[in-house]
Design a protein around this motif. Sequence first.
Motif, PDB file in Angstrom:
ATOM      1  N   THR A   1      17.022   1.121  16.370  1.00 46.36           N
ATOM      2  CA  THR A   1      16.516   1.029  14.955  1.00 46.36           C
ATOM      3  C   THR A   1      15.042   0.769  15.101  1.00 46.36           C
ATOM      4  OG1 THR A   1      18.738   0.180  14.442  1.00 46.36           O
ATOM      5  CG2 THR A   1      16.857  -0.593  12.985  1.00 46.36           C
ATOM      6  N   ARG A   2      14.493  -0.246  16.017  1.00 47.07           N
ATOM      7  CA  ARG A   2      13.119  -0.330  15.939  1.00 47.07           C
ATOM      8  C   ARG A   2      12.381   1.069  15.970  1.00 47.07           C
ATOM      9  NH1 ARG A   2       9.752  -0.074  20.016  1.00 47.07           N
ATOM     10  NH2 ARG A   2       7.734  -1.233  19.864  1.00 47.07           N
ATOM     11  N   ASP A   3      12.982   1.966  17.011  1.00 50.93           N
ATOM     12  CA  ASP A   3      11.910   3.163  17.129  1.00 50.93           C
ATOM     13  C   ASP A   3      12.319   4.060  15.764  1.00 50.93           C
ATOM     14  OD1 ASP A   3      11.742   2.617  19.713  1.00 50.93           O
ATOM     15  OD2 ASP A   3      13.156   3.982  20.469  1.00 50.93           O
ATOM     16  N   ALA A   4      13.420   3.862  15.217  1.00 51.42           N
ATOM     17  CA  ALA A   4      13.671   4.607  13.957  1.00 51.42           C
ATOM     18  C   ALA A   4      12.473   4.073  12.747  1.00 51.42           C
ATOM     19  CB  ALA A   4      15.018   4.683  13.357  1.00 51.42           C
ATOM     20  N   ALA A   5      12.520   2.657  12.849  1.00 43.84           N
ATOM     21  CA  ALA A   5      11.633   2.046  11.777  1.00 43.84           C
ATOM     22  C   ALA A   5      10.237   2.544  11.996  1.00 43.84           C
ATOM     23  CB  ALA A   5      11.790   0.605  11.782  1.00 43.84           C
ATOM     24  N   LEU A   6       9.800   2.485  13.315  1.00 45.49           N
ATOM     25  CA  LEU A   6       8.592   2.828  13.382  1.00 45.49           C
ATOM     26  C   LEU A   6       7.978   4.026  13.120  1.00 45.49           C
ATOM     27  CD1 LEU A   6       7.871   0.977  16.985  1.00 45.49           C
ATOM     28  CD2 LEU A   6       7.042   0.400  14.876  1.00 45.49           C
ATOM     29  N   VAL A   7       8.903   5.344  13.203  1.00 43.10           N
ATOM     30  CA  VAL A   7       8.736   6.781  12.785  1.00 43.10           C
ATOM     31  C   VAL A   7       8.689   6.523  11.286  1.00 43.10           C
ATOM     32  CG1 VAL A   7       9.928   8.894  12.695  1.00 43.10           C
ATOM     33  CG2 VAL A   7       9.827   7.598  14.917  1.00 43.10           C
ATOM     34  N   GLY A   8       9.441   5.883  10.638  1.00 44.58           N
ATOM     35  CA  GLY A   8       9.420   5.844   9.170  1.00 44.58           C
ATOM     36  C   GLY A   8       8.069   5.433   8.662  1.00 44.58           C
ATOM     37  N   ALA A   9       7.419   4.325   9.391  1.00 45.86           N
ATOM     38  CA  ALA A   9       6.317   3.616   9.010  1.00 45.86           C
ATOM     39  C   ALA A   9       5.219   4.525   9.288  1.00 45.86           C
ATOM     40  CB  ALA A   9       6.211   2.362   9.693  1.00 45.86           C
ATOM     41  N   GLU A  10       5.194   5.424  10.375  1.00 44.77           N
ATOM     42  CA  GLU A  10       3.943   6.027  10.717  1.00 44.77           C
ATOM     43  C   GLU A  10       4.006   7.308   9.537  1.00 44.77           C
ATOM     44  OE1 GLU A  10       1.090   7.771  12.878  1.00 44.77           O
ATOM     45  OE2 GLU A  10       1.830   5.778  13.121  1.00 44.77           O
ATOM     46  N   PHE A  11       5.091   7.614   8.993  1.00 43.38           N
ATOM     47  CA  PHE A  11       4.905   8.756   8.111  1.00 43.38           C
ATOM     48  C   PHE A  11       5.196   8.495   6.716  1.00 43.38           C
ATOM     49  CE2 PHE A  11       5.948  10.824  12.246  1.00 43.38           C
ATOM     50  CZ  PHE A  11       5.060  11.676  12.425  1.00 43.38           C
ATOM     51  N   ALA A  12       5.124   7.245   6.316  1.00 48.48           N
ATOM     52  CA  ALA A  12       4.890   6.520   5.126  1.00 48.48           C
ATOM     53  C   ALA A  12       3.753   7.248   4.465  1.00 48.48           C
ATOM     54  CB  ALA A  12       5.339   5.334   5.032  1.00 48.48           C
ATOM     55  N   ARG A  13       3.607   7.318   3.164  1.00 50.56           N
ATOM     56  CA  ARG A  13       2.480   7.528   2.542  1.00 50.56           C
ATOM     57  C   ARG A  13       1.491   6.368   2.457  1.00 50.56           C
ATOM     58  NH1 ARG A  13       1.992   6.131  -3.153  1.00 50.56           N
ATOM     59  NH2 ARG A  13       0.301   7.689  -3.274  1.00 50.56           N
ATOM     60  N   ASP A  14       0.250   6.630   2.868  1.00 47.33           N
ATOM     61  CA  ASP A  14      -0.595   5.488   2.607  1.00 47.33           C
ATOM     62  C   ASP A  14      -0.860   4.838   1.326  1.00 47.33           C
ATOM     63  OD1 ASP A  14      -1.409   5.702   5.388  1.00 47.33           O
ATOM     64  OD2 ASP A  14      -2.999   6.781   5.066  1.00 47.33           O
ATOM     65  N   ARG A  15      -0.804   3.852   1.172  1.00 47.92           N
ATOM     66  CA  ARG A  15      -1.061   3.183  -0.209  1.00 47.92           C
ATOM     67  C   ARG A  15      -2.124   2.458  -0.164  1.00 47.92           C
ATOM     68  NH1 ARG A  15       4.245   1.499   1.483  1.00 47.92           N
ATOM     69  NH2 ARG A  15       5.764   2.829   0.752  1.00 47.92           N
ATOM     70  N   HIS A  16      -3.243   2.978  -1.025  1.00 47.47           N
ATOM     71  CA  HIS A  16      -4.517   2.304  -1.137  1.00 47.47           C
ATOM     72  C   HIS A  16      -4.519   0.960  -1.438  1.00 47.47           C
ATOM     73  CE1 HIS A  16      -9.022   2.014  -1.276  1.00 47.47           C
ATOM     74  NE2 HIS A  16      -8.809   1.440  -2.467  1.00 47.47           N
ATOM     75  N   SER A  17      -5.433  -0.074  -0.638  1.00 45.00           N
ATOM     76  CA  SER A  17      -5.388  -1.603  -0.796  1.00 45.00           C
ATOM     77  C   SER A  17      -6.565  -1.959  -0.503  1.00 45.00           C
ATOM     78  CB  SER A  17      -4.321  -2.319  -0.142  1.00 45.00           C
ATOM     79  OG  SER A  17      -4.608  -3.662  -0.253  1.00 45.00           O
ATOM     80  N   SER A  18      -7.486  -2.565  -1.350  1.00 46.53           N
ATOM     81  CA  SER A  18      -8.777  -3.190  -1.002  1.00 46.53           C
ATOM     82  C   SER A  18      -9.078  -4.487  -1.858  1.00 46.53           C
ATOM     83  CB  SER A  18      -9.884  -2.200  -1.468  1.00 46.53           C
ATOM     84  OG  SER A  18      -9.942  -2.033  -2.643  1.00 46.53           O
ATOM     85  N   GLY A  19      -9.979  -5.105  -1.346  1.00 43.57           N
ATOM     86  CA  GLY A  19     -10.468  -6.379  -1.919  1.00 43.57           C
ATOM     87  C   GLY A  19      -9.885  -7.610  -1.289  1.00 43.57           C
ATOM     88  N   GLY A  20      -9.906  -8.780  -1.804  1.00 46.87           N
ATOM     89  CA  GLY A  20      -9.161 -10.036  -1.285  1.00 46.87           C
ATOM     90  C   GLY A  20     -10.315 -11.092  -1.176  1.00 46.87           C
TER      91      GLY A  20
END
Length: 427
Positions: A257-276
Amino acid sequence: MRNVDAAGLGIGDDHPPRIMGVLNVSEESPYDPSVYDDPGEAAAYVDDELIGEGADIVDVGLESANKDLDVLSAEQELDRLDTAVETLESTSGDAVWSIETRYHEVADEALSRGFDMVNDICGFADPEMPRVCREHDAAVSKMASPPDLERPGAVEDVDDIYEALSMNGFTDKTILDPAFGGWSEAKTHDDDRETFHRLREFRGYGRPLLVSINRKSFLKTIAGRSTEEALPVSLAATSMAVERGAHVIRTHDVAETRDAALVGAEFARDRHSSGGDSDAVSVEELDVTTVREAERHLDRIGAAGARQGDRDAAGNAVVRTYELSGLDDAAVGALRAATVGGDASGAAFALGDPNRAEAPSPPSATDGGTGGSAGPAGDGSPDDGPASGRRGLLIGTPAAIESVREAVSGVSDPLDAAIDEIARDVN
């Protein structure tokens, strides 16, 4: 998206997906490989099979949530807590320890004796649970459930899950679980599939998501697999869940499951985030693919008029694209008129080049063909397709496409039928 600190473990969009391994000290639990009543054996299992294979969190269940079994009282759960605590104290690996319970008394005792986190399978049906978690500064996973300590996760209508997640509010460290599986006779496989399909919608509260889909029946039946054969479908769904925004995956099969989750995270679309910085305007791109998802975010921030039914912003938050073929000159003219200077300001129509024919697709062995020829006659000629005429792309927000539908109504029966079908789909 709010990130949660669970005893030093970051959970949320700013962190990699986290794996929650399962240990049961309940003799009635259905999945035998995770069930132990001896603390020494349980500790060895945790070190070797959970933490040793990549679990970030160890979730300890004191009783089975099987709908066919009697629910334990808080006192009965407390009687089993000693085994869980002894197991925790006997392990050598490093992980966040979560106690699965519905009772604030059990959560309080567990957190006082070394546990770091709570997995509330009744979603704050016990109204004292949020207070206990706040007092211990503990992260808490809150599963969608009716306000009934004896009916965990048995929300009967998928449309009600989102509201169920808000029962008795949130703590600053709440993680949300929309609840998959046979928690009640009323929940069907179709319900679970719809819940999974709408997973992004549950990000609307701006809090991390936990999903527990390991070897669940709604996945097994898709491929016709038994529980023992269901690991591949679980892994496929895990990658999809992470790509859709899940942050914690609860599982009995940690390494895979860890491997499958890492694959999903790698190919998830980038969600822009900035500031803080305190003097900066922060920006977070929301993962919105449907009008309903946009509506959830409007409600979350209390947008003016959002709760009174003004959904213009949500209707303009999503853009859909459709290819139309078989268009005659009248249809082309009507679509152009509707999208250029017409009322459908949020739509566009792009007409294809009539001299650019679709590339022929040679039949393959899987199609029943032999390969090497194209067209219905096998002579390399392209198939005429379902309709002759021009092709074009219709692009627009749901509201704009509705305006297009109204503008072109009556031009021709085929165009009316096509646009009506698009309007139904987009809504």
